[in-house]
Design an enzyme around this catalytic site. Structure first.
Site, PDB file in Angstrom:
ATOM      1  N   GLY A  48      43.739 -59.506  72.276  1.00 25.59           N
ATOM      2  CA  GLY A  48      42.914 -58.658  72.557  1.00 25.59           C
ATOM      3  C   GLY A  48      43.388 -57.746  71.588  1.00 25.59           C
ATOM      4  O   GLY A  48      42.791 -56.765  71.451  1.00 25.59           O
ATOM      5  N   GLU A  77      50.259 -54.494  73.102  1.00 28.86           N
ATOM      6  CA  GLU A  77      49.482 -55.137  74.308  1.00 28.86           C
ATOM      7  C   GLU A  77      47.682 -54.104  74.299  1.00 28.86           C
ATOM      8  O   GLU A  77      47.824 -53.313  74.438  1.00 28.86           O
ATOM      9  CB  GLU A  77      49.996 -55.460  76.013  1.00 28.86           C
ATOM     10  CG  GLU A  77      50.574 -55.928  75.823  1.00 28.86           C
ATOM     11  CD  GLU A  77      49.946 -57.302  77.030  1.00 28.86           C
ATOM     12  OE1 GLU A  77      48.941 -58.562  75.539  1.00 28.86           O
ATOM     13  OE2 GLU A  77      50.510 -58.431  76.847  1.00 28.86           O
ATOM     14  N   ASP A  78      46.683 -54.670  75.061  1.00 31.09           N
ATOM     15  CA  ASP A  78      45.609 -53.922  74.901  1.00 31.09           C
ATOM     16  C   ASP A  78      45.308 -53.181  76.314  1.00 31.09           C
ATOM     17  O   ASP A  78      45.399 -52.682  76.163  1.00 31.09           O
ATOM     18  CB  ASP A  78      44.238 -54.928  74.326  1.00 31.09           C
ATOM     19  CG  ASP A  78      44.317 -56.365  75.178  1.00 31.09           C
ATOM     20  OD1 ASP A  78      45.352 -56.301  75.941  1.00 31.09           O
ATOM     21  OD2 ASP A  78      42.864 -56.532  75.586  1.00 31.09           O
ATOM     22  N   ASP A  95      47.203 -55.588  83.072  1.00 35.49           N
ATOM     23  CA  ASP A  95      46.498 -55.141  84.190  1.00 35.49           C
ATOM     24  C   ASP A  95      47.245 -55.951  85.530  1.00 35.49           C
ATOM     25  O   ASP A  95      47.921 -54.665  85.945  1.00 35.49           O
ATOM     26  CB  ASP A  95      45.271 -56.657  84.072  1.00 35.49           C
ATOM     27  CG  ASP A  95      44.345 -56.052  85.382  1.00 35.49           C
ATOM     28  OD1 ASP A  95      44.087 -56.146  86.538  1.00 35.49           O
ATOM     29  OD2 ASP A  95      43.414 -56.022  85.408  1.00 35.49           O
ATOM     30  N   LYS A 127      46.727 -51.010  83.438  1.00 32.68           N
ATOM     31  CA  LYS A 127      44.849 -50.806  84.693  1.00 32.68           C
ATOM     32  C   LYS A 127      46.492 -50.224  86.138  1.00 32.68           C
ATOM     33  O   LYS A 127      46.327 -51.664  86.665  1.00 32.68           O
ATOM     34  CB  LYS A 127      44.531 -51.589  84.258  1.00 32.68           C
ATOM     35  CG  LYS A 127      43.162 -51.298  85.633  1.00 32.68           C
ATOM     36  CD  LYS A 127      42.741 -52.681  85.393  1.00 32.68           C
ATOM     37  CE  LYS A 127      41.319 -52.778  84.357  1.00 32.68           C
ATOM     38  NZ  LYS A 127      40.134 -53.870  84.691  1.00 32.68           N
ATOM     39  N   PHE A 160      35.750 -53.365  84.968  1.00 31.73           N
ATOM     40  CA  PHE A 160      35.891 -54.327  84.154  1.00 31.73           C
ATOM     41  C   PHE A 160      35.362 -53.710  82.584  1.00 31.73           C
ATOM     42  O   PHE A 160      34.573 -52.671  82.188  1.00 31.73           O
ATOM     43  CB  PHE A 160      34.481 -55.327  83.877  1.00 31.73           C
ATOM     44  CG  PHE A 160      34.521 -56.818  82.979  1.00 31.73           C
ATOM     45  CD1 PHE A 160      34.876 -57.138  81.889  1.00 31.73           C
ATOM     46  CD2 PHE A 160      34.418 -57.243  83.958  1.00 31.73           C
ATOM     47  CE1 PHE A 160      35.234 -57.536  81.078  1.00 31.73           C
ATOM     48  CE2 PHE A 160      35.405 -59.315  83.401  1.00 31.73           C
ATOM     49  CZ  PHE A 160      35.045 -58.815  81.897  1.00 31.73           C
ATOM     50  N   VAL A 161      36.810 -53.083  82.074  1.00 38.96           N
ATOM     51  CA  VAL A 161      36.585 -53.093  80.080  1.00 38.96           C
ATOM     52  C   VAL A 161      36.178 -53.626  79.349  1.00 38.96           C
ATOM     53  O   VAL A 161      36.919 -54.863  78.887  1.00 38.96           O
ATOM     54  CB  VAL A 161      37.255 -51.768  80.284  1.00 38.96           C
ATOM     55  CG1 VAL A 161      37.223 -50.794  80.802  1.00 38.96           C
ATOM     56  CG2 VAL A 161      38.950 -53.016  80.347  1.00 38.96           C
ATOM     57  N   ASP A 168      37.261 -58.155  75.506  1.00 41.31           N
ATOM     58  CA  ASP A 168      36.124 -58.960  74.745  1.00 41.31           C
ATOM     59  C   ASP A 168      35.779 -59.501  76.342  1.00 41.31           C
ATOM     60  O   ASP A 168      36.397 -59.499  77.784  1.00 41.31           O
ATOM     61  CB  ASP A 168      36.310 -60.125  74.451  1.00 41.31           C
ATOM     62  CG  ASP A 168      37.437 -60.897  75.124  1.00 41.31           C
ATOM     63  OD1 ASP A 168      36.568 -62.263  75.302  1.00 41.31           O
ATOM     64  OD2 ASP A 168      38.253 -60.909  75.609  1.00 41.31           O
ATOM     65  N   ARG A 223      34.538 -57.539  71.076  1.00 40.07           N
ATOM     66  CA  ARG A 223      35.624 -56.635  70.531  1.00 40.07           C
ATOM     67  C   ARG A 223      35.556 -55.985  69.135  1.00 40.07           C
ATOM     68  O   ARG A 223      37.074 -55.395  69.170  1.00 40.07           O
ATOM     69  CB  ARG A 223      36.769 -57.986  70.339  1.00 40.07           C
ATOM     70  CG  ARG A 223      36.413 -58.901  70.995  1.00 40.07           C
ATOM     71  CD  ARG A 223      37.810 -60.114  70.380  1.00 40.07           C
ATOM     72  NE  ARG A 223      38.151 -61.393  70.837  1.00 40.07           N
ATOM     73  CZ  ARG A 223      38.996 -61.340  71.841  1.00 40.07           C
ATOM     74  NH1 ARG A 223      39.699 -59.523  72.324  1.00 40.07           N
ATOM     75  NH2 ARG A 223      39.226 -62.448  72.709  1.00 40.07           N
TER      76      ARG A 223
END
Length: 218
Positions: free
Chosen positions: A44, A105-106, A109, A137, A190-191, A197, A203
């Site tokens: 990601g 990192e993308d 969470d 997040k 939810f992104v 993805d 993506r």
């Protein structure tokens, strides 16, 4: 895109913020004898990683880029901070030994995966570890009861100083200190897009958007 409820972070906002983060990293390593290992955790991170690396200005001397995949040890997700194995692409895992590492990192969470990656990098002998995350997040942070008492012994030093739990009351708060370079705080949505993805789709979007619930809910 028909499946996107709304755009959360535009292409222009992302470009501007990533440029700022690149300069911050470059400033942190300016004048050091050796630049960092910039380590992308696939897959990601790929869009953020590429743009961030190009934004390192001036590029720290000796800076290297590497990629790794994090794979879980089945059945051990709650037993240790070291419940993942890092598989490095194009090289052995000794590449991080004795080096300062910037994890890319993308999104962070709950923090569980990041906690495991940090533990794995300590085992591999990284000198220090900091984290660059496009999205944080923090509203979802939950380390599943991982005790604060284990943080000092099982996690690596940070770039900004020795590892200590002084003044920290929770493991989640302790983990947050590794996130030195954060693009945006992310709401509990939810992104997708910009590398992120759902079922391997979206993506390649140039922005970060909120996916319609009808796409992933029965």
């Amino acid at each position: 895109e028909a499946d996107i409820e709304r755009v959360l972070f535009t292409r222009e906002a992302i470009e501007g913020r990533v440029s700022e983060l690149g300069k911050l990293i470059a400033e942190d390593f300016a004048g050091r004898r050796e630049g960092p290992i910039v380590l992308g955790i696939l897959k990601g991170c790929f869009a953020f990683f590429s743009d961030l690396c190009r934004s390192l200005s001036p590029c720290p001397r000796g800076c290297e880029v590497h990629f790794a995949r994090a794979s879980s040890y089945e059945g051990k997700a709650t037993e240790s901070s070291r419940s993942v194995k890092l598989s490095f692409l194009g090289g052995g895992d000794d590449v991080v030994r004795g080096r300062d590492v910037v994890i890319v990192e993308d999104i962070v969470d709950t923090g569980g995966t990041l906690l495991s990656v940090l533990g794995a990098l300590k085992d591999l002998g990284a000198r220090s570890v900091t984290v660059a995350a496009l999205l944080n997040k923090s509203c979802r942070r939950d380390l599943g009861g991982f005790p604060l008492s284990r943080c000092e012994s099982e996690l690596p030093p940070r770039l900004d100083g020795p590892i200590t739990t002084d003044g920290v009351t929770t493991s989640e708060e302790f983990l947050g200190k590794y996130l030195r370079y954060v693009g945006f705080e992310c709401p509990d949505e939810f992104v997708v897009g910009y590398g992120m993805d759902y079922d391997e789709q979206y993506r390649t979007l140039g922005y970060v958007g909120v996916l319609k619930a009808s796409v992933y809910s029965p």
